[in-house]
Design a protein around this motif. Structure first.
Motif, PDB file in Angstrom:
ATOM      1  N   ILE A 324       0.821  -1.210   0.000  1.00  0.00           N
ATOM      2  CA  ILE A 324       0.000   0.000   0.000  1.00  0.00           C
ATOM      3  C   ILE A 324       0.858   1.265   0.000  1.00  0.00           C
ATOM      4  N   LYS A 325       2.179   1.101  -0.052  1.00  0.00           N
ATOM      5  CA  LYS A 325       3.042   2.284  -0.009  1.00  0.00           C
ATOM      6  C   LYS A 325       3.719   2.521  -1.365  1.00  0.00           C
ATOM      7  N   ALA A 326       4.425   3.632  -1.467  1.00  0.00           N
ATOM      8  CA  ALA A 326       4.995   4.065  -2.743  1.00  0.00           C
ATOM      9  C   ALA A 326       6.073   3.103  -3.251  1.00  0.00           C
ATOM     10  N   ALA A 342       7.685   5.197   7.840  1.00  0.00           N
ATOM     11  CA  ALA A 342       6.892   5.676   8.984  1.00  0.00           C
ATOM     12  C   ALA A 342       6.072   6.885   8.572  1.00  0.00           C
ATOM     13  N   ASP A 343       4.859   6.922   9.063  1.00  0.00           N
ATOM     14  CA  ASP A 343       4.057   8.142   8.998  1.00  0.00           C
ATOM     15  C   ASP A 343       4.045   8.715  10.406  1.00  0.00           C
ATOM     16  N   LEU A 344       4.168  10.015  10.512  1.00  0.00           N
ATOM     17  CA  LEU A 344       4.086  10.638  11.833  1.00  0.00           C
ATOM     18  C   LEU A 344       2.688  11.248  11.981  1.00  0.00           C
ATOM     19  N   GLY A 351      -3.934  14.217  12.331  1.00  0.00           N
ATOM     20  CA  GLY A 351      -3.574  13.264  11.285  1.00  0.00           C
ATOM     21  C   GLY A 351      -2.114  13.304  10.872  1.00  0.00           C
ATOM     22  N   GLU A 352      -1.850  12.690   9.724  1.00  0.00           N
ATOM     23  CA  GLU A 352      -0.473  12.502   9.251  1.00  0.00           C
ATOM     24  C   GLU A 352       0.165  13.838   8.871  1.00  0.00           C
ATOM     25  N   ILE A 353       1.275  14.154   9.500  1.00  0.00           N
ATOM     26  CA  ILE A 353       1.982  15.378   9.116  1.00  0.00           C
ATOM     27  C   ILE A 353       3.291  15.084   8.389  1.00  0.00           C
TER      28      ILE A 353
HETATM   29 MG    MG Z   1       1.574   9.819   3.254  1.00  0.00          MG
END
Ligand code: MG
Ligand code: 4AD
Length: 429
Positions: A324-326, A342-344, A351-353
């Motif tokens: 599901i990732k790039a 990682a998403d922060l 939400g995701e920053i």
């Molecule tokens: Mg993203």
């Protein structure tokens, strides 16, 4: 010489001249109070009828909201004034008597205000947000510059995609097809192989059909990219950078945060060493909390909010399913079905920053990925070259400026974090 309102403390007891706009006015027959702003701050000008000339009194009486003027007067310290100072006005030179201003000090609907965005940014709250935005940008750049990063500017017009082909902005480039950049990352990877530690700061574009509180069509990203840095070290860099930014805003934007009525005790908790949970653990957490969620799906806003609720600080969600990732994310060698990424996720439902990862450094795996993602080997030949000529482990991330501003300022919607937002149904003004 003009004095700026944020510098009047240096001129107590002196006569100064300001360039200003009138944003509000009160009067009681014998005394008039002019609320003045000059972009650097706010000050109340006081006129006593018996102390000023009839002309000055008359001019003040006729001033409309947003009239522009030069004002002369003596600065006086006053504990009752929000800024601590007032001005005893002695002279007024009207530059322009403003037409009836469309934005009164009463409540207005958001669509109306968005149509008036060119004027709305003059309001106290909006100006405070833009000032915090500017401080966040300089805090990030100062931190990165201090850590030995070099600023590199990637192109805005690009021949291919970075973050999937579904939301590309297409344009003609003479006889060729071109797209507005979705992310400078691929170029930053090339730059990292030349300069070691680099970052870009610029506008990015996504033709997203989503109409949410967190999505803009045009938004600004800071994208550091680092040679010889692996996943774990990248996370440490991200948390140090962000903790620095929050501290900087707390220290330098006190009056803006007060105008925004931000609960700063929440920001005080952001000190670094952010908690980390794996995607697997996040899926467990959601199911435990009664939100049914299947492994392999991507998190939506409600999931991110639920996960963030368990933490005071931003939280890293690591090791998402590779699927599901790039295309450029490096699979975990110990478990290739998840990526070293990682998403922060910001606290308080913002939400995701940040999105980031270690990048694939192996040329043959990279080449396979192009095929799997139906990306043309020819279009990405230059990107593959980076893996052929002295490939090294490297990592990077992208921080979304507007979501970061929304979180730090405590705003409901990203539309107020950028001077002139571009959204699904908005290209004006
Ligand atoms: Mg993203
Ligand atoms: O997660 P994203 O898509 O990651 C990238 O573009 C990577 N190439 C970055 C990198 O590794 N150099 O976007 C990064 C961040 C998100 O976490 C979010 O904060 C913000 O950009 N973002 C948006 N902000 C506002 N409106 C949108 N439509 C956004 N899309 C992403």
């Amino acid at each position: 010489m003009l004095t700026h309102i944020n510098k009047v403390a240096d001129h107590v007891g002196e006569s100064v001249r300001l360039g200003a706009w009138l944003y509000n006015k009160r009067s009681s027959g014998k005394i008039q109070f002019l609320q003045l702003r000059d972009g650097t701050g706010y000050i109340q000008g006081v006129l006593l009828k018996k102390q000023v000339s009839p002309e000055v009194w008359e001019q003040a009486t006729n001033l409309t909201q947003e009239s522009s003027l030069y004002v002369e007067g003596t600065i006086r310290a006053d504990d009752r004034a929000p800024s601590g100072f007032e001005m005893d006005v002695t002279g007024i030179e009207v530059i322009q008597q403003a037409d009836e201003y469309p934005i009164s000090l009463k409540e207005h609907g958001v669509e109306f205000l968005m149509d008036q965005r060119h004027l709305w940014i003059r309001s106290r709250r909006q100006a405070a947000i833009l000032r915090v935005r500017s401080e966040i940008i300089s805090a990030i750049q100062n931190w990165l510059n201090g850590e030995g990063f070099t600023l590199v500017d990637p192109p805005v017009l690009t021949p291919s995609s970075c973050e999937g082909t579904t939301n590309l902005f297409h344009t003609k480039y003479f006889d060729e097809d071109a797209y507005l950049t979705q992310s400078g990352q691929l170029y930053m990877e090339a730059a990292a192989m030349a300069l070691g530690r680099v970052y870009s700061f610029g506008p990015t574009f996504r033709a997203e059909k989503s109409k949410t509180r967190r999505h803009l069509i045009e938004f600004w990203m800071i994208e550091p990219e680092m040679a010889f840095v692996e996943h774990e070290e990248s996370l440490r860099i991200q948390e140090s950078m962000l903790a620095h930014v929050v501290r900087h805003v707390l220290d330098h934007c006190k009056s803006e945060l007060a105008i925004l009525e931000r609960d700063t005790s929440k920001l005080e908790k952001v000190t670094g060493s952010f908690p980390r949970i794996t995607y697997d653990e996040a899926v467990e957490l959601l199911n435990r909390e009664g939100m049914e969620f299947t492994w392999g799906e991507d998190f939506g806003a409600p999931h991110e909010t639920k996960i963030a609720e368990s933490f005071d600080q931003p939280v890293f969600i690591t090791h998402y399913p590779t699927e599901i990732k790039a295309f450029y994310m490096k699979p975990d060698p110990k478990r290739p079905e998840v990526a070293l990424c990682a998403d922060l996720i910001a606290p308080e439902g913002y939400g995701e920053i940040i999105g980031g990862s270690q990048r694939i450094d192996d040329p043959s795996l990279m080449s396979e990925r192009f095929d799997e993602h139906q990306l043309s080997q020819d279009d990405y030949a230059w990107y593959l070259d980076l893996r052929k000529y002295g490939t090294v482990p490297h990592s990077g991330f992208g921080l979304g400026l507007e979501r970061t501003v929304a979180w730090i300022c405590g705003l409901d919607h990203v539309r107020e974090t950028i001077p002139f937002p571009r959204m699904l149904n908005r290209l004006y003004p």
